[in-house]
Design an enzyme around this catalytic site. Sequence first.
Site, mmCIF file in Angstrom:
data_model
loop_
_atom_site.group_PDB
_atom_site.id
_atom_site.type_symbol
_atom_site.label_atom_id
_atom_site.label_comp_id
_atom_site.label_asym_id
_atom_site.label_seq_id
_atom_site.Cartn_x
_atom_site.Cartn_y
_atom_site.Cartn_z
ATOM 1 N N ASP A 14 105.982 103.613 41.366
ATOM 2 C CA ASP A 14 105.677 103.636 42.800
ATOM 3 C C ASP A 14 104.352 104.349 43.067
ATOM 4 O O ASP A 14 103.974 105.267 42.336
ATOM 5 C CB ASP A 14 106.819 104.364 43.530
ATOM 6 C CG ASP A 14 106.785 104.109 45.032
ATOM 7 O OD1 ASP A 14 106.054 103.202 45.476
ATOM 8 O OD2 ASP A 14 107.503 104.817 45.756
ATOM 9 N N ARG A 18 99.275 103.812 47.677
ATOM 10 C CA ARG A 18 98.783 105.125 48.120
ATOM 11 C C ARG A 18 97.658 105.632 47.221
ATOM 12 O O ARG A 18 96.725 106.278 47.681
ATOM 13 C CB ARG A 18 99.943 106.130 48.175
ATOM 14 C CG ARG A 18 100.761 105.997 49.453
ATOM 15 C CD ARG A 18 102.066 106.709 49.359
ATOM 16 N NE ARG A 18 103.021 105.937 48.574
ATOM 17 C CZ ARG A 18 104.224 106.356 48.223
ATOM 18 N NH1 ARG A 18 104.616 107.577 48.556
ATOM 19 N NH2 ARG A 18 105.033 105.579 47.538
ATOM 20 N N HIS A 31 97.113 98.119 42.328
ATOM 21 C CA HIS A 31 98.001 97.392 41.406
ATOM 22 C C HIS A 31 97.321 97.158 40.055
ATOM 23 O O HIS A 31 97.966 97.205 39.010
ATOM 24 C CB HIS A 31 98.443 96.066 42.028
ATOM 25 C CG HIS A 31 99.334 96.242 43.225
ATOM 26 N ND1 HIS A 31 100.406 97.101 43.229
ATOM 27 C CD2 HIS A 31 99.299 95.680 44.471
ATOM 28 C CE1 HIS A 31 101.002 97.070 44.416
ATOM 29 N NE2 HIS A 31 100.344 96.222 45.182
ATOM 30 N N SER A 59 110.477 93.627 42.991
ATOM 31 C CA SER A 59 111.879 93.607 43.428
ATOM 32 C C SER A 59 112.160 92.385 44.295
ATOM 33 O O SER A 59 111.240 91.722 44.793
ATOM 34 C CB SER A 59 112.194 94.882 44.217
ATOM 35 O OG SER A 59 111.643 94.793 45.513
ATOM 36 N N ASN A 62 110.343 92.788 47.439
ATOM 37 C CA ASN A 62 108.873 92.798 47.488
ATOM 38 C C ASN A 62 108.274 91.502 48.051
ATOM 39 O O ASN A 62 107.089 91.463 48.399
ATOM 40 C CB ASN A 62 108.275 93.083 46.095
ATOM 41 C CG ASN A 62 108.387 94.532 45.674
ATOM 42 O OD1 ASN A 62 108.458 94.844 44.486
ATOM 43 N ND2 ASN A 62 108.420 95.461 46.633
ATOM 44 N N ARG A 181 110.843 108.089 38.480
ATOM 45 C CA ARG A 181 110.215 107.489 39.655
ATOM 46 C C ARG A 181 108.964 108.285 39.990
ATOM 47 O O ARG A 181 108.992 109.515 39.989
ATOM 48 C CB ARG A 181 111.161 107.488 40.855
ATOM 49 C CG ARG A 181 110.501 106.815 42.065
ATOM 50 C CD ARG A 181 111.452 106.483 43.176
ATOM 51 N NE ARG A 181 110.731 105.686 44.170
ATOM 52 C CZ ARG A 181 111.253 104.763 44.934
ATOM 53 N NH1 ARG A 181 112.523 104.488 44.863
ATOM 54 N NH2 ARG A 181 110.502 104.090 45.795
ATOM 55 N N ARG A 187 114.470 107.984 45.805
ATOM 56 C CA ARG A 187 115.252 106.791 46.170
ATOM 57 C C ARG A 187 115.483 105.941 44.934
ATOM 58 O O ARG A 187 114.632 105.886 44.054
ATOM 59 C CB ARG A 187 114.474 105.923 47.172
ATOM 60 C CG ARG A 187 114.497 106.362 48.585
ATOM 61 C CD ARG A 187 114.024 105.205 49.483
ATOM 62 N NE ARG A 187 112.610 104.922 49.321
ATOM 63 C CZ ARG A 187 111.629 105.548 49.956
ATOM 64 N NH1 ARG A 187 111.902 106.519 50.794
ATOM 65 N NH2 ARG A 187 110.372 105.206 49.759
ATOM 66 N N SER A 189 116.194 102.524 45.374
ATOM 67 C CA SER A 189 115.531 101.266 45.767
ATOM 68 C C SER A 189 116.071 100.031 45.033
ATOM 69 O O SER A 189 115.302 99.190 44.576
ATOM 70 C CB SER A 189 114.017 101.366 45.573
ATOM 71 O OG SER A 189 113.484 102.382 46.376
ATOM 72 N N GLU A 200 120.142 110.085 34.266
ATOM 73 C CA GLU A 200 119.467 111.290 34.744
ATOM 74 C C GLU A 200 118.172 110.837 35.424
ATOM 75 O O GLU A 200 117.596 109.812 35.058
ATOM 76 C CB GLU A 200 119.122 112.206 33.557
ATOM 77 C CG GLU A 200 120.326 112.689 32.787
ATOM 78 C CD GLU A 200 121.144 113.703 33.583
ATOM 79 O OE1 GLU A 200 120.546 114.481 34.343
ATOM 80 O OE2 GLU A 200 122.389 113.700 33.436
HETATM 81 C C1 FPP Z 1 104.685 99.985 43.699
HETATM 82 O O1 FPP Z 1 103.593 100.525 44.395
HETATM 83 C C2 FPP Z 1 104.266 98.949 42.767
HETATM 84 C C3 FPP Z 1 104.628 97.631 42.822
HETATM 85 C C4 FPP Z 1 105.522 97.050 43.825
HETATM 86 C C5 FPP Z 1 104.102 96.644 41.867
HETATM 87 C C6 FPP Z 1 104.172 97.071 40.428
HETATM 88 C C7 FPP Z 1 103.244 96.218 39.659
HETATM 89 C C8 FPP Z 1 102.400 96.659 38.715
HETATM 90 C C9 FPP Z 1 102.346 98.065 38.282
HETATM 91 C C10 FPP Z 1 101.468 95.720 38.059
HETATM 92 C C11 FPP Z 1 102.103 94.787 37.097
HETATM 93 C C12 FPP Z 1 102.807 95.448 35.968
HETATM 94 C C13 FPP Z 1 103.298 94.809 34.893
HETATM 95 C C14 FPP Z 1 104.099 95.573 33.899
HETATM 96 C C15 FPP Z 1 103.085 93.374 34.637
HETATM 97 P P1 FPP Z 1 103.498 100.291 45.960
HETATM 98 O O2 FPP Z 1 102.638 99.105 46.209
HETATM 99 O O3 FPP Z 1 104.874 100.195 46.546
HETATM 100 O O4 FPP Z 1 102.790 101.614 46.407
HETATM 101 P P2 FPP Z 1 102.893 102.332 47.824
HETATM 102 O O5 FPP Z 1 104.347 102.703 48.020
HETATM 103 O O6 FPP Z 1 102.016 103.521 47.668
HETATM 104 O O7 FPP Z 1 102.401 101.348 48.855
#
Ligand code: FPP
Length: 241
Positions: A14, A18, A31, A59, A62, A181, A187, A189, A200
Amino acid sequence: MDTRSPAHVGIIMDGNGRWAQSRGQSRPQGHLEGLKAAKRIVKAASDRGIPYLTLYTFSTENWKRDVEEVSFIMALVRRYLRAELDFYRENGIRIRHAGDPSRLPQDIAEELQRACEDTRDFKGTQVVLALNYGGRDEIVRAANRALAGAPFADGGARFTEALIRSCLDNPDVPDPDLIIRTAGEFRISNFLLWEAAYAEYYISDKFWPDFSDGDLETALDRYAARDRRYGGLRGGKGPAA
Ligand code: FPP
């Protein structure tokens, strides 16, 4: 096996958005850095000999994000699956999937299947990509698989924990011992709801792109110091069978 070292680590990655916002950059930039962090941590987990690592990559919720952001994340996933086969081979990494592939773009579902097949015999860390994954969705799909299976055919069967477990997306993967996390949120989530019953937790204040090998080590050290009781008494052994 050393029980102070987790067999299975799950990570809720997560804070990409930010991280970017704090630098005046765009969410996609966050990302992109998140993908670099994922590669770094997969390598660290592999070097550390962690048998299973589940990454919460996308998710079932998402999809509510802007279409541009969803497309960007899918493009990163596509790139990750295509470009890393040499890395998987060199490190013996086996790729697996948790989640419902039916709603993924067809080419991603195919790349995912191909990566899973190409790495099926690798004996190192098994990296489970949770992609279009939701814990509730997995339980519902497991229940439907159970209903469609032989035990219910004669009308006499009942649901049991063992039956539901055997119908999860990866029934042979042990429950996560440790869930990390990032970005300071407390959370779950919708992540591994069934499997995380006795996990844990370790919460890091760092945004995911900043999460380092050293942070993983800290999480593992904290885990090693925990007293896991599984609802029993101090020093008790393992979850109920
Ligand atoms: C959460 O940050 C991140 C995601 C929903 C996407 C995760 C994807 C990657 C790390 C890239 C792809 C990875 C692989 C392994 C192929 P957020 O966008 O919810 O951040 P925020 O809460 O600060 O807005």
